[in-house]
Design a protein around this motif. Structure first.
Motif, PDB file in Angstrom:
ATOM      1  N   ASP A 222      -6.514  37.499 -29.474  1.00  0.00           N
ATOM      2  CA  ASP A 222      -5.235  37.716 -30.134  1.00  0.00           C
ATOM      3  C   ASP A 222      -4.075  37.501 -29.167  1.00  0.00           C
ATOM      4  OD1 ASP A 222      -3.403  38.391 -32.036  1.00  0.00           O
ATOM      5  OD2 ASP A 222      -3.789  40.540 -31.995  1.00  0.00           O
ATOM      6  N   THR A 223      -4.218  38.008 -27.936  1.00  0.00           N
ATOM      7  CA  THR A 223      -3.098  37.905 -27.000  1.00  0.00           C
ATOM      8  C   THR A 223      -2.828  36.487 -26.535  1.00  0.00           C
ATOM      9  OG1 THR A 223      -4.500  38.369 -25.100  1.00  0.00           O
ATOM     10  CG2 THR A 223      -3.386  40.234 -26.092  1.00  0.00           C
ATOM     11  N   VAL A 224      -3.737  35.555 -26.796  1.00  0.00           N
ATOM     12  CA  VAL A 224      -3.395  34.170 -26.484  1.00  0.00           C
ATOM     13  C   VAL A 224      -3.113  33.400 -27.765  1.00  0.00           C
ATOM     14  CG1 VAL A 224      -4.517  34.011 -24.248  1.00  0.00           C
ATOM     15  CG2 VAL A 224      -5.845  33.566 -26.298  1.00  0.00           C
ATOM     16  N   GLY A 225      -2.807  34.130 -28.818  1.00  0.00           N
ATOM     17  CA  GLY A 225      -2.315  33.494 -30.031  1.00  0.00           C
ATOM     18  C   GLY A 225      -3.395  32.988 -30.977  1.00  0.00           C
ATOM     19  N   GLU A 346      -1.308  45.267 -35.377  1.00  0.00           N
ATOM     20  CA  GLU A 346      -0.167  45.088 -36.235  1.00  0.00           C
ATOM     21  C   GLU A 346       0.097  43.635 -36.519  1.00  0.00           C
ATOM     22  OE1 GLU A 346       3.618  46.861 -36.415  1.00  0.00           O
ATOM     23  OE2 GLU A 346       3.008  47.359 -34.399  1.00  0.00           O
ATOM     24  N   GLY A 347      -0.022  42.813 -35.474  1.00  0.00           N
ATOM     25  CA  GLY A 347       0.347  41.413 -35.642  1.00  0.00           C
ATOM     26  C   GLY A 347      -0.690  40.622 -36.423  1.00  0.00           C
TER      27      GLY A 347
ATOM     28  N   ASN B  52       5.228  44.467 -25.785  1.00  0.00           N
ATOM     29  CA  ASN B  52       4.400  43.886 -26.842  1.00  0.00           C
ATOM     30  C   ASN B  52       5.261  43.246 -27.925  1.00  0.00           C
ATOM     31  OD1 ASN B  52       1.811  44.361 -25.909  1.00  0.00           O
ATOM     32  ND2 ASN B  52       1.775  46.439 -26.691  1.00  0.00           N
ATOM     33  N   TYR B  55       6.475  40.002 -26.649  1.00  0.00           N
ATOM     34  CA  TYR B  55       5.377  39.031 -26.591  1.00  0.00           C
ATOM     35  C   TYR B  55       4.830  38.682 -27.979  1.00  0.00           C
ATOM     36  CZ  TYR B  55       1.220  36.751 -24.696  1.00  0.00           C
ATOM     37  OH  TYR B  55       0.248  35.833 -24.380  1.00  0.00           O
ATOM     38  N   LEU B  57       3.274  40.542 -30.159  1.00  0.00           N
ATOM     39  CA  LEU B  57       2.078  41.237 -30.658  1.00  0.00           C
ATOM     40  C   LEU B  57       2.452  42.291 -31.695  1.00  0.00           C
ATOM     41  CD1 LEU B  57      -0.344  41.995 -27.704  1.00  0.00           C
ATOM     42  CD2 LEU B  57      -0.936  40.928 -29.849  1.00  0.00           C
ATOM     43  N   TYR B  58       3.581  42.942 -31.479  1.00  0.00           N
ATOM     44  CA  TYR B  58       4.085  43.912 -32.449  1.00  0.00           C
ATOM     45  C   TYR B  58       5.358  43.352 -33.057  1.00  0.00           C
ATOM     46  CZ  TYR B  58       1.180  47.616 -30.323  1.00  0.00           C
ATOM     47  OH  TYR B  58       0.159  48.382 -29.851  1.00  0.00           O
ATOM     48  N   LYS B  59       5.637  43.790 -34.267  1.00  0.00           N
ATOM     49  CA  LYS B  59       6.874  43.383 -34.912  1.00  0.00           C
ATOM     50  C   LYS B  59       7.841  44.555 -34.831  1.00  0.00           C
ATOM     51  CE  LYS B  59       8.844  40.273 -37.623  1.00  0.00           C
ATOM     52  NZ  LYS B  59       9.789  40.165 -36.498  1.00  0.00           N
ATOM     53  N   SER B  75       5.983  35.766 -34.866  1.00  0.00           N
ATOM     54  CA  SER B  75       5.001  36.390 -35.744  1.00  0.00           C
ATOM     55  C   SER B  75       3.689  36.633 -35.016  1.00  0.00           C
ATOM     56  CB  SER B  75       4.766  35.530 -36.976  1.00  0.00           C
ATOM     57  OG  SER B  75       4.334  34.249 -36.578  1.00  0.00           O
ATOM     58  N   ASN B  76       3.459  35.928 -33.923  1.00  0.00           N
ATOM     59  CA  ASN B  76       2.278  36.220 -33.101  1.00  0.00           C
ATOM     60  C   ASN B  76       2.511  35.683 -31.696  1.00  0.00           C
ATOM     61  OD1 ASN B  76       1.207  33.489 -32.760  1.00  0.00           O
ATOM     62  ND2 ASN B  76       0.821  33.595 -34.958  1.00  0.00           N
ATOM     63  N   PRO B  77       1.626  36.033 -30.761  1.00  0.00           N
ATOM     64  CA  PRO B  77       1.849  35.664 -29.361  1.00  0.00           C
ATOM     65  C   PRO B  77       2.024  34.160 -29.140  1.00  0.00           C
ATOM     66  CG  PRO B  77       0.122  37.290 -29.482  1.00  0.00           C
ATOM     67  CD  PRO B  77       0.441  36.911 -30.893  1.00  0.00           C
ATOM     68  N   ASN B  78       1.462  33.367 -30.056  1.00  0.00           N
ATOM     69  CA  ASN B  78       1.640  31.938 -29.920  1.00  0.00           C
ATOM     70  C   ASN B  78       3.107  31.547 -29.829  1.00  0.00           C
ATOM     71  OD1 ASN B  78       0.050  29.754 -29.626  1.00  0.00           O
ATOM     72  ND2 ASN B  78      -0.904  29.977 -31.646  1.00  0.00           N
ATOM     73  N   ILE B  81       4.350  32.371 -26.425  1.00  0.00           N
ATOM     74  CA  ILE B  81       3.828  31.432 -25.437  1.00  0.00           C
ATOM     75  C   ILE B  81       4.615  30.128 -25.498  1.00  0.00           C
ATOM     76  CG2 ILE B  81       1.801  30.073 -24.775  1.00  0.00           C
ATOM     77  CD1 ILE B  81       0.085  32.470 -25.844  1.00  0.00           C
ATOM     78  N   PHE B  89      -1.419  42.180 -19.175  1.00  0.00           N
ATOM     79  CA  PHE B  89      -1.464  43.467 -19.855  1.00  0.00           C
ATOM     80  C   PHE B  89      -1.929  44.591 -18.946  1.00  0.00           C
ATOM     81  CE2 PHE B  89      -1.293  40.450 -23.155  1.00  0.00           C
ATOM     82  CZ  PHE B  89      -0.608  41.071 -24.170  1.00  0.00           C
ATOM     83  N   ARG B 161       0.086  28.275 -18.768  1.00  0.00           N
ATOM     84  CA  ARG B 161       0.831  28.022 -20.003  1.00  0.00           C
ATOM     85  C   ARG B 161       2.302  27.746 -19.712  1.00  0.00           C
ATOM     86  NH1 ARG B 161      -3.497  30.685 -20.951  1.00  0.00           N
ATOM     87  NH2 ARG B 161      -4.495  30.717 -22.984  1.00  0.00           N
TER      88      ARG B 161
END
Ligand code: ATP
Ligand code: MG
Lengths: 350, 518
Positions: A222-225, A346-347, B52, B55, B57-59, B75-78, B81, B89, B161
């Motif tokens: 998840d942390t890398v998308g 959550e995400g 988070n 990054y 992960l959380y909204k 909407s997500n870590p992508n 990135i 972390f 990245r």
């Protein structure tokens, strides 16, 4: 590491056994050794042919298990997915009896794949969206498939024709080996090919790397998308399709008809093959072959009448070997770390 | 950094609510190009939550994130990135059964003819590790790597990245002093190349040493900014906690009593079957604190595991309170030995993530009255016990039935400490008891350790922090390569002297380079 040591050793043993079996098969079937009934029972062409036929559904079932569990979804419902595939293939075949044979059979295969995938989708939805315990959800799949297929099965329906052997030019002419490996019907070739495809897919492609990460450490993925649940849905469906194909094999290639409960525990033995093979496609192939061989042996022993042992004991053989193999190896193999655990953050979205 | 420069990253009016908690409230923060911004705050102040959100992960519940002048929706870590944000972390996010290269490329794979191009990734890793001094072997399995190296892998992951905004959440909590120096060199190099870094830590000395600017959070709100050139450890501590913090430990002379823990010639192997302890003999008396110092990976972890029944001995004898505890199981050591244990790796040995705080607090007593009556447990009693401990040890949690996984890292540690310290014991074994804990709580835990000693318990304190060892111990044992090279009374110990011993001054061989993880 000791664990790897054990596995490396078991790879060697499996390889050595395979070579020994091939050598014996060639000797028994081409030389005077063939006079000995016992050797014919153990290494005759018919025993080895039977082995291959018996292991095809196990291989497909085990690949189904590997795809699901490597991404973190436990699937004990392989039996149900396989049965659903078998029934679907039968219905499709019967409905298209008046089509040209090949088209009708291929249609059957396509429907078996699709229904298997739908069963996979159901399992994934229950486990991920509705957070149902994955063992329960797998059981639901088994009961659903058994009940529905028995209820809808029309005993008067007859499927006409099944897949026949396809000779691979040149290779089929090799003595003994050609007879065993290169004169088989299409789904058998397909199953062997799928072992290679799943292996390469899992270990050498982007999809495989991400899938395995989801099964080992979903949070890291998840942390890398990476959308963990998307991969879980996808792979459970792909796995379901393979189990469905296993069912299709039973109807369209092995038996030619459907019978109630015709998977007869093959889904569970597949599960054992997956574990025994340490969640690796080639390991599963080796385990499935071993289990298939015990079934062949059971058959040949009864036919040849070389032993006085009661037939009930001989019929127990495949199951006993399964139990011994799995119990001897559990603890040494390592399942994917996150299997069976719902990934929630959550995400994360579906 | 020029004053006129546009911030690369800006958080505006960020509010984040979890059920029952406001983790961030109206937080504003700016990060400029080429600066190291330190984020300070108590355990549970909302640092990790804020990061988070940045990054993806959380909204966030309210507020907006602005990257290089443009408001962004993540909407997500992508998405993060893609915007050049990378995060290391607090709890590493690496897949143990994959190689370094696989972990680094995961999610940003290089593909050649449909297959993973591992070789090219490995080359890129080697190039990055040379450029930034982050030695990693691309083909090593992550599970075989010590923590220090795992962290380098995490940093390489972000650089791979092309991140130019780096978030490091408590990167130094698990590192040895040497590794911390190495990390700071890397951070300075990154800064000199114009990258921006947000650095979270509880170690105030580090903040003063490396950061360009300091922002302090308390209870989810920004309470102020400080300049490392003028700030001191005590002003920072006061800002964080909202009161004066006593940074030194106040204790009387020890009054050692009878021997409680007696280890004689103990030898044991590590996980890889290599000798980890060689003929270790050590005693701890009632009413004294024995510190065990040493560079991580010199046998301290195995020492604690042998004592607590988690690892078997090859030879030697262990006696606790006069009872033979050689190869006794953990239950016997804690019950009959009347001992307690704060493990160094709280996730592996100290807590069950998926259990509630209340259940975590009775993990070693649930089978005894008042928590058990016959075959069932008394949930009411467990709950009351938990509420009492949470209050006394200041564990910040909305209530005692939330999953322990949802606590902030430091509060998880406090929960473990609360469970272990709350029983009457004769022997206290504490390994890295203040790892990841804020200064205010460190003060409290240190007081508790001294109080245990004064009640007559023997205390064995294993710590990678020389400051902590020096502040608390009455005697200091130094470990090097599985041996106790010397035991020094506190009043004769100096930092320099201990440092030399830790480097193996009594031995000809060179000191090991990196520590080994527990
Ligand atoms: N997923 C979650 N669900 C519910 N509450 C959460 C969640 N994550 C964090 N919290 C709560 O939010 C608050 C802030 O936690 P956070 O992890 O941001 O603290 P922190 O400043 O990083 O602390 P530490 O220094 O201990 O790591 C805590 O009270 C915590 O219990
Ligand atoms: Mg945190």
């Amino acid at each position: 590491m000791t664990k790897n040591g054990v596995l490396k050793k078991s790879q060697w043993i499996a390889g050595a056994l395979a070579v020994a079996a091939v050598v014996m098969a060639v000797l028994v079937n081409t030389t005077a050794l063939g006079q000995y009934t016992w050797l014919r029972v153990l290494f005759g062409v018919s025993a080895l042919n039977f082995t291959l036929r018996a292991s095809v559904p196990l291989v497909l079932g085990a690949l189904c298990g590997i795809l699901c569990e490597r991404t973190g979804i436990i699937n004990i419902g392989i039996e149900g997915m396989m049965l659903a595939g078998a029934f679907a293939a039968f219905v499709a075949k019967v409905a298209t009896n008046d089509w040209p044979l090949l088209a009708s059979l291929l249609f059957g295969v396509a429907i078996a794949l699709a229904v298997g995938a739908l069963m996979g989708l159901l399992h994934a939805t229950l486990s991920i969206r509705y957070r149902m315990d994955q063992i329960i959800s797998g059981t639901v799949i088994i009961i659903l498939a058994a009940g529905t297929s028995a209820y809808l099965f029309d005993r008067d329906a007859v499927a006409q024709g099944k897949f026949g052997p396809v000779r691979i030019p040149l290779l089929a002419d090799i003595p003994v080996i050609g007879d065993i490996l290169f004169q088989n019907p299409p789904i058998t070739y397909m199953a062997l090919l799928l072992v290679v495809i799943v292996h390469v897919g899992l270990f050498y492609t982007r999809w495989g790397l991400r899938s395995r990460a989801c099964g080992e450490h979903p949070r890291a993925a998840d942390t890398v998308g990476i959308n963990v649940n998307r991969y879980r849905y996808l792979n459970t469906m792909l796995g379901g399709a393979l189990a469905g194909l296993g069912g299709g094999f039973l109807v369209l290639e092995a038996v030619g008809q459907f019978q109630e409960g015709m998977t007869a525990g093959r889904g569970f033995i597949s599960l054992a093959a997956m574990i025994f093979g340490n969640w690796n496609p080639f390991g599963a192939l080796a385990a499935a072959t071993l289990f298939g061989y015990t079934q062949a042996l059971q058959n040949e022993l009864l036919l040849a009448g070389v032993t006085q042992a009661p037939r009930q004991f001989i019929s127990m053989l495949p199951y006993v070997v399964t139990i011994v193999a799995v119990s001897g190896f559990v603890g040494r193999v390592r399942p994917p770390a996150a299997e069976g655990k719902v990934y929630e953050t959550e995400g994360s979205s579906e | 950094m020029s004053e006129a420069a546009m911030p690369v990253l800006e958080a505006r009016h960020i509010t984040k609510r979890f059920p029952g908690v406001v983790a961030n409230e109206d937080v504003n923060l700016k990060l400029y190009p080429g600066e190291i911004l330190a984020l300070l705050g108590e355990n549970g102040a909302g640092k990790s939550t804020l990061m988070n959100i940045v990054y993806g992960l959380y909204k966030q519940t309210e507020g907006e994130i602005i990257v290089r002048g443009k408001p962004v929706e993540m909407s997500n870590p992508n998405d993060a990135i893609q915007l050049g944000i990378g995060m290391v972390f607090q709890h590493f996010q690496l897949v143990p059964v994959m190689t370094v290269a696989e972990n680094v490329m995961l999610g940003s794979e290089t593909i050649k003819r449909g297959l993973l191009d591992t070789q090219q990734v490995a080359e890129r890793i080697t190039e990055l590790s040379q450029r930034y001094g982050l030695a990693v072997d691309p083909y090593a399995m992550v599970e075989d790597l010590p923590v220090g190296v795992r962290q380098r892998v995490e940093i390489v992951k972000t650089l791979y990245r092309n991140a130019d905004i780096l978030i490091l959440d408590e990167p130094t909590a698990v590192l040895t002093p040497q590794e911390i120096d190495g990390l700071f060199d890397v951070m300075e190099l990154l800064r000199s190349q114009g990258k921006s870094i947000i650095f979270i830590t509880h170690k105030l000395k580090e903040v003063l040493r490396i950061s360009d600017r300091i922002i302090v959070l308390r209870d989810g709100k920004v309470v102020g900014e400080a300049d490392p050139k003028t700030a001191t450890q005590s002003t920072l501590a006061a800002m964080m906690v909202g009161r004066e913090v006593i940074l030194t430990v106040d204790k009387d002379e020890a009054q050692p009593g009878p021997v409680v823990l007696d280890m004689q010639d103990v030898s044991a192997k590590d996980d890889h079957g290599q000798p980890a302890l060689r003929n270790v003999s050590l005693q701890a008396r009632a009413g004294e604190i024995v510190g065990v110092a040493g560079v991580q990976g010199n046998g301290q972890s195995e020492l604690v595991e042998v004592l607590t029944g988690l690892r078997s001995l090859d030879s030697g004898r262990i006696t606790i309170n006069g009872l033979d505890m050689t190869n006794a199981g953990p239950r016997r050591v804690t019950q009959d030995g009347q001992s307690c244990h704060v493990p160094e790796d709280r996730h592996a040995y100290g807590m069950v993530d998926a259990y509630s705080v209340a259940h975590n607090l009775v993990l070693n007593t649930y089978f005894q009255p008042p928590f058990a009556n016959g075959l069932t447990v008394d949930e009411q009693a467990i709950r009351r016990h938990a509420e009492d401990l949470v209050e006394r040890y200041d564990v910040r949690t909305p209530n005692v039935s939330v999953h322990a996984a949802n606590l902030s890292g430091g509060n998880q540690q406090k929960m473990v400490v609360a469970r272990e310290f709350s029983r009457p014991v004769k022997l206290l074994i504490a390994a890295q008891p203040t790892r990841g804990i804020d200064v205010g709580s460190i003060e409290f835990i240190h007081q508790q350790i001294v109080a245990k000693r004064d009640e007559g318990a023997a205390v064995l304190l294993v710590s990678a922090e020389l400051d902590e060892i020096m502040a608390l111990s009455d005697r200091i044992a130094v470990m090097y390569k599985g041996e106790i090279v010397d035991i020094v009374p506190r009043n004769r110990a100096t930092r320099e002297g201990l440092g030399l011993l830790m480097a193996g001054a009594h031995s000809e061989e060179p000191a090991p380079v990196a520590g080994k993880a527990g």
